[in-house]
Design an enzyme around this catalytic site. Sequence first.
Site, mmCIF file in Angstrom:
data_model
loop_
_atom_site.group_PDB
_atom_site.id
_atom_site.type_symbol
_atom_site.label_atom_id
_atom_site.label_comp_id
_atom_site.label_asym_id
_atom_site.label_seq_id
_atom_site.Cartn_x
_atom_site.Cartn_y
_atom_site.Cartn_z
ATOM 1 N N ALA A 171 51.758 -14.024 -11.483
ATOM 2 C CA ALA A 171 51.077 -12.779 -11.547
ATOM 3 C C ALA A 171 49.658 -12.880 -11.841
ATOM 4 C CB ALA A 171 51.680 -11.613 -12.414
ATOM 5 N N LYS A 172 48.837 -12.056 -11.285
ATOM 6 C CA LYS A 172 47.426 -12.261 -11.517
ATOM 7 C C LYS A 172 47.006 -11.346 -12.507
ATOM 8 C CE LYS A 172 43.944 -12.114 -8.110
ATOM 9 N NZ LYS A 172 43.514 -13.545 -8.228
ATOM 10 N N VAL A 173 47.278 -11.913 -13.850
ATOM 11 C CA VAL A 173 47.063 -10.996 -15.095
ATOM 12 C C VAL A 173 45.637 -11.436 -15.637
ATOM 13 C CG1 VAL A 173 47.917 -10.874 -17.511
ATOM 14 C CG2 VAL A 173 49.560 -11.215 -15.601
#
Length: 322
Positions: A171-173
């Site tokens: 995920a692009k956290v």
Amino acid sequence: MTVTQGGAPAQASPAVAQVAYHDGEFVPLERAVLPVTTQALQYGTGVFEGIRAYAQDDGSLAIFRAHDHYRRLLRSSRTLRIDPGRSVEELCELTAELLRRIGTSEDTYIRPLAYKRALLPGRKPGVGLSGVSDALSVNAFRMGSYTDPAGIRCTISSWRRPTSDALPVRAKVTGGYVNNALAVDEARAAGCDDAILLNSRGQVAEASTSNVFAVIGGRLVTPPATADLLEGITRDTVVTLAEDLLQTPTDFRDMGRDDLAGADEVFLTGTGTEIVPVTELAGRPVAEGTPGSLTTALMRAYQDVVRGKEPHYRHWLHPVHA
């Protein structure tokens, strides 16, 4: 400022409107601000995307793979219990409307950010994902290609890519990008342009904000998702174009640093970087130290696709109608 190949500033075109989407409406960019108490600022509890819109030959603008980027944004959002309050279709049209309001027909970079904002009434302070309000902001700015098509210098970072059981690396956290920033800072201090990170098992994971490909023994190779990497949209684009246009399938397999050192070609892929050759790695040239033939062919094919010159891939383009 517009940026050209090689990172050099180009002559700026006429001014465009400075507009962002924020708090459910389109506002002047200077009004798109957040208080210092924003939870995402304190704890890194946000997710984001980087999306490009490209100028087309007919003078129009089209967002590249908008649906795929926003599908990933919603997947990332679910990981942090964030509800952006919009569907994929709504997010695509919201972005097109933002670009219309900005009023540019030049290459543009789009940054959607979904994040945790503030504690709901009656909730106790502390780190958490429940009981916190959600928000969505989107901004965009003109940006051309900024990497050098002649190739870049990379180092192998001393920082390791986090494992998927410690951080949701697929995920692009926002909080996870501290790792990337440290790797880039180290690379630039050593006189390099970017860093390639290994995972906890000592295998190649990804570069700071890009996926890694190599040509080894005539075959195109990239690490699998199990190497603790983010599966990039541009990575998927390259795999598809290599197969369809160049009759070159991709092997998804683990690679060590020795595989990169002995490769015939190495290149990086990402929305921001697009496709960029790596011509020097850890102080040594990659093969002859010049962009390889497959890398060069993919760079050309990619530009044709994003500019709408390949009819078969126009479904990847979301038009921004005037």
